[in-house]
Design a protein around this motif. Structure first.
Motif, PDB file in Angstrom:
ATOM      1  N   LEU A 173     -11.132  65.259 -57.537  1.00 38.06           N
ATOM      2  CA  LEU A 173     -10.867  64.875 -55.824  1.00 38.06           C
ATOM      3  C   LEU A 173     -11.222  66.126 -55.262  1.00 38.06           C
ATOM      4  CD1 LEU A 173      -7.748  62.856 -55.059  1.00 38.06           C
ATOM      5  CD2 LEU A 173     -10.176  62.108 -54.501  1.00 38.06           C
ATOM      6  N   ASN A 174     -10.835  67.263 -55.531  1.00 39.68           N
ATOM      7  CA  ASN A 174     -11.187  68.566 -55.067  1.00 39.68           C
ATOM      8  C   ASN A 174     -12.339  69.015 -55.188  1.00 39.68           C
ATOM      9  OD1 ASN A 174      -9.998  70.963 -53.872  1.00 39.68           O
ATOM     10  ND2 ASN A 174     -10.567  71.951 -55.659  1.00 39.68           N
ATOM     11  N   ASN A 175     -13.025  68.920 -56.233  1.00 38.31           N
ATOM     12  CA  ASN A 175     -14.325  69.227 -56.649  1.00 38.31           C
ATOM     13  C   ASN A 175     -15.206  68.316 -55.832  1.00 38.31           C
ATOM     14  OD1 ASN A 175     -13.434  70.992 -58.284  1.00 38.31           O
ATOM     15  ND2 ASN A 175     -13.897  69.915 -60.034  1.00 38.31           N
ATOM     16  N   ASN A 176     -14.954  67.032 -55.508  1.00 40.48           N
ATOM     17  CA  ASN A 176     -15.753  66.346 -54.826  1.00 40.48           C
ATOM     18  C   ASN A 176     -15.730  66.455 -53.131  1.00 40.48           C
ATOM     19  OD1 ASN A 176     -16.854  64.473 -56.649  1.00 40.48           O
ATOM     20  ND2 ASN A 176     -15.346  63.195 -56.605  1.00 40.48           N
ATOM     21  N   MET A 177     -14.543  67.223 -52.884  1.00 41.99           N
ATOM     22  CA  MET A 177     -14.388  67.587 -51.637  1.00 41.99           C
ATOM     23  C   MET A 177     -15.244  69.083 -51.260  1.00 41.99           C
ATOM     24  SD  MET A 177     -10.476  66.811 -50.549  1.00 41.99           S
ATOM     25  CE  MET A 177      -9.776  65.161 -51.039  1.00 41.99           C
ATOM     26  N   VAL A 178     -15.057  69.736 -52.370  1.00 43.64           N
ATOM     27  CA  VAL A 178     -15.813  70.825 -52.258  1.00 43.64           C
ATOM     28  C   VAL A 178     -17.380  70.789 -52.188  1.00 43.64           C
ATOM     29  CG1 VAL A 178     -16.385  72.974 -53.489  1.00 43.64           C
ATOM     30  CG2 VAL A 178     -14.073  72.524 -53.460  1.00 43.64           C
ATOM     31  N   THR A 179     -17.914  70.030 -53.092  1.00 47.99           N
ATOM     32  CA  THR A 179     -19.240  69.793 -52.973  1.00 47.99           C
ATOM     33  C   THR A 179     -19.674  68.823 -51.696  1.00 47.99           C
ATOM     34  OG1 THR A 179     -19.076  69.111 -55.522  1.00 47.99           O
ATOM     35  CG2 THR A 179     -21.092  68.104 -54.121  1.00 47.99           C
ATOM     36  N   LYS A 180     -19.010  68.119 -51.126  1.00 43.12           N
ATOM     37  CA  LYS A 180     -19.037  67.294 -49.756  1.00 43.12           C
ATOM     38  C   LYS A 180     -19.105  68.470 -48.732  1.00 43.12           C
ATOM     39  CE  LYS A 180     -18.196  62.564 -51.161  1.00 43.12           C
ATOM     40  NZ  LYS A 180     -19.477  62.116 -51.238  1.00 43.12           N
ATOM     41  N   SER A 181     -18.177  69.457 -48.757  1.00 38.78           N
ATOM     42  CA  SER A 181     -18.235  70.447 -47.665  1.00 38.78           C
ATOM     43  C   SER A 181     -19.315  71.343 -47.740  1.00 38.78           C
ATOM     44  CB  SER A 181     -16.737  70.965 -47.765  1.00 38.78           C
ATOM     45  OG  SER A 181     -16.705  72.110 -47.040  1.00 38.78           O
ATOM     46  N   GLU A 182     -19.559  71.659 -48.900  1.00 40.57           N
ATOM     47  CA  GLU A 182     -20.774  72.297 -49.147  1.00 40.57           C
ATOM     48  C   GLU A 182     -22.150  71.846 -48.567  1.00 40.57           C
ATOM     49  OE1 GLU A 182     -20.980  75.858 -49.802  1.00 40.57           O
ATOM     50  OE2 GLU A 182     -18.810  75.698 -49.709  1.00 40.57           O
ATOM     51  N   ASP A 183     -22.165  70.560 -49.015  1.00 39.37           N
ATOM     52  CA  ASP A 183     -23.306  70.105 -48.231  1.00 39.37           C
ATOM     53  C   ASP A 183     -23.446  69.776 -46.978  1.00 39.37           C
ATOM     54  OD1 ASP A 183     -24.256  69.021 -50.856  1.00 39.37           O
ATOM     55  OD2 ASP A 183     -23.342  66.730 -50.829  1.00 39.37           O
TER      56      ASP A 183
ATOM     57  N   ALA B 172      -6.629  66.054 -49.112  1.00 35.24           N
ATOM     58  CA  ALA B 172      -7.454  66.746 -48.260  1.00 35.24           C
ATOM     59  C   ALA B 172      -6.657  67.555 -47.439  1.00 35.24           C
ATOM     60  CB  ALA B 172      -8.169  65.765 -47.446  1.00 35.24           C
ATOM     61  N   GLY B 173      -5.526  67.009 -46.868  1.00 33.92           N
ATOM     62  CA  GLY B 173      -4.501  67.787 -46.035  1.00 33.92           C
ATOM     63  C   GLY B 173      -4.060  68.891 -46.941  1.00 33.92           C
ATOM     64  N   MET B 174      -3.590  68.545 -48.013  1.00 38.36           N
ATOM     65  CA  MET B 174      -2.859  69.662 -48.950  1.00 38.36           C
ATOM     66  C   MET B 174      -3.768  70.562 -49.367  1.00 38.36           C
ATOM     67  SD  MET B 174      -0.623  67.209 -51.415  1.00 38.36           S
ATOM     68  CE  MET B 174      -1.188  68.117 -52.737  1.00 38.36           C
ATOM     69  N   PHE B 175      -5.260  70.611 -49.410  1.00 39.19           N
ATOM     70  CA  PHE B 175      -5.964  71.531 -49.676  1.00 39.19           C
ATOM     71  C   PHE B 175      -6.667  72.132 -48.540  1.00 39.19           C
ATOM     72  CE2 PHE B 175      -6.462  68.807 -53.800  1.00 39.19           C
ATOM     73  CZ  PHE B 175      -5.712  69.543 -54.718  1.00 39.19           C
ATOM     74  N   GLY B 176      -6.531  71.719 -47.350  1.00 39.43           N
ATOM     75  CA  GLY B 176      -6.898  72.309 -46.315  1.00 39.43           C
ATOM     76  C   GLY B 176      -8.454  71.963 -45.535  1.00 39.43           C
ATOM     77  N   TYR B 177      -8.680  70.553 -46.255  1.00 35.55           N
ATOM     78  CA  TYR B 177     -10.065  69.991 -45.746  1.00 35.55           C
ATOM     79  C   TYR B 177      -9.801  69.329 -44.289  1.00 35.55           C
ATOM     80  CZ  TYR B 177     -11.732  71.112 -50.270  1.00 35.55           C
ATOM     81  OH  TYR B 177     -12.018  71.936 -51.566  1.00 35.55           O
ATOM     82  N   GLU B 178     -10.658  69.717 -43.184  1.00 37.84           N
ATOM     83  CA  GLU B 178     -10.396  69.094 -42.117  1.00 37.84           C
ATOM     84  C   GLU B 178     -12.085  68.398 -41.691  1.00 37.84           C
ATOM     85  OE1 GLU B 178      -9.151  71.843 -39.173  1.00 37.84           O
ATOM     86  OE2 GLU B 178      -7.498  72.198 -40.289  1.00 37.84           O
ATOM     87  N   SER B 179     -11.815  67.205 -40.870  1.00 34.88           N
ATOM     88  CA  SER B 179     -12.907  66.820 -40.206  1.00 34.88           C
ATOM     89  C   SER B 179     -13.800  67.658 -39.672  1.00 34.88           C
ATOM     90  CB  SER B 179     -12.560  65.578 -39.185  1.00 34.88           C
ATOM     91  OG  SER B 179     -12.032  64.402 -39.895  1.00 34.88           O
ATOM     92  N   LYS B 180     -15.355  67.363 -39.610  1.00 29.58           N
ATOM     93  CA  LYS B 180     -16.369  68.310 -39.172  1.00 29.58           C
ATOM     94  C   LYS B 180     -16.748  67.584 -38.031  1.00 29.58           C
ATOM     95  CE  LYS B 180     -16.635  71.011 -42.978  1.00 29.58           C
ATOM     96  NZ  LYS B 180     -16.232  72.562 -42.716  1.00 29.58           N
ATOM     97  N   PRO B 181     -17.169  68.083 -36.812  1.00 29.89           N
ATOM     98  CA  PRO B 181     -17.901  67.466 -35.771  1.00 29.89           C
ATOM     99  C   PRO B 181     -19.388  67.127 -36.049  1.00 29.89           C
ATOM    100  CG  PRO B 181     -17.810  69.926 -35.363  1.00 29.89           C
ATOM    101  CD  PRO B 181     -17.184  69.717 -36.822  1.00 29.89           C
ATOM    102  N   TYR B 182     -19.659  65.962 -35.270  1.00 32.73           N
ATOM    103  CA  TYR B 182     -21.065  65.697 -35.397  1.00 32.73           C
ATOM    104  C   TYR B 182     -21.769  66.242 -34.100  1.00 32.73           C
ATOM    105  CZ  TYR B 182     -19.178  61.768 -37.931  1.00 32.73           C
ATOM    106  OH  TYR B 182     -18.602  61.218 -39.172  1.00 32.73           O
ATOM    107  N   PHE B 183     -23.227  66.238 -34.192  1.00 33.66           N
ATOM    108  CA  PHE B 183     -24.124  66.422 -33.218  1.00 33.66           C
ATOM    109  C   PHE B 183     -23.994  65.004 -32.363  1.00 33.66           C
ATOM    110  CE2 PHE B 183     -26.407  69.916 -35.086  1.00 33.66           C
ATOM    111  CZ  PHE B 183     -26.426  70.844 -34.151  1.00 33.66           C
ATOM    112  N   GLU B 184     -23.846  65.274 -31.060  1.00 36.15           N
ATOM    113  CA  GLU B 184     -23.769  64.251 -29.912  1.00 36.15           C
ATOM    114  C   GLU B 184     -25.181  64.193 -29.109  1.00 36.15           C
ATOM    115  OE1 GLU B 184     -19.786  63.861 -28.583  1.00 36.15           O
ATOM    116  OE2 GLU B 184     -18.965  63.577 -30.634  1.00 36.15           O
ATOM    117  N   ALA B 185     -25.253  63.222 -28.528  1.00 36.36           N
ATOM    118  CA  ALA B 185     -26.400  63.236 -27.577  1.00 36.36           C
ATOM    119  C   ALA B 185     -25.805  63.949 -26.175  1.00 36.36           C
ATOM    120  CB  ALA B 185     -26.792  61.780 -27.042  1.00 36.36           C
TER     121      ALA B 185
END
Length: 196
Positions: free
Chosen positions: A25-35, A171-184
């Motif tokens: 789980l953590n490795n997937n979160m790291v990968t997606k965050s890096e993406d 995600a909460g335990m490891f410190g991963y938070e939602s990222k914002p989107y570009f909006e019109a």
């Protein structure tokens, strides 16, 4: 004796399975965050390309439309503001994203005014340097749109992943938070009225 060995073996196996699951789980979160960070870097890259084209564009226009000083200075000032707003991919949040978008929108607005001024100068519109710069700027605007879309898709994938159960607990335990989107930008849904 056999019972305690079986219990120990079962506990070791459960511990290993639990460790492997959490690690995955953590490795997937790291990968997606890096993406998300990589896509953000590409967004900044294309915005920087646009900012790099502007001095050449302004200098070309300046030769034909010297008395349009206010418009040219507006473009230069907007470029300076846009390039001064830097957002670290690790610190993406709604406020920093809004500041970045506002600065870029200011530059887009200034460029639009410049293009309106250009319409008054037929010789400039026929100048090969200007035409090449204009084509590069249009291509860059298209790249910006594409990279923003890729960023939003990657961000959606990341945000969805960290919000799914049970990922959300980790995600909460490891410190991963939602990222914002570009909006019109506000008002972009209104079709401009063209009058002849």
């Amino acid at each position: 004796m056999k019972k305690s060995v079986i219990i120990i073996v079962v506990l070791v196996i459960l511990g290993f399975v639990g460790y492997s699951y959490v690690k995955g789980l953590n490795n997937n979160m790291v990968t997606k965050s890096e993406d998300v960070s990589a896509k953000w870097s590409q967004v900044e890259n294309v915005y920087q390309r646009r900012a790099d084209l502007i001095p050449n564009l302004v200098n070309t226009v300046k030769g034909y439309a010297a008395h349009e000083k206010e418009t040219l200075e507006g473009v230069i000032e907007a470029r300076a503001k846009a390039t001064s707003v830097n957002v670290n991919a690790g610190d993406l949040n709604a406020q920093s994203m809004q500041a970045f978008q506002n600065a870029q929108q200011g530059l887009s607005s200034a460029l639009s005014k410049l293009m309106v001024v250009v319409e008054r100068y037929p010789d400039l519109k026929a100048n090969q340097n200007f035409l090449e710069l204009q084509a590069q700027l249009e291509g860059t605007e298209n790249r910006i749109t594409v990279e923003r879309q890729k960023f939003n898709e990657t961000t959606r994938d990341y945000n969805t992943y960290i919000k799914l159960f049970p990922n959300s607990m980790f995600a909460g335990m490891f410190g991963y938070e939602s990222k914002p989107y570009f909006e019109a930008q506000q008002g972009s849904e209104i079709v401009p009225e063209v009058q002849f």
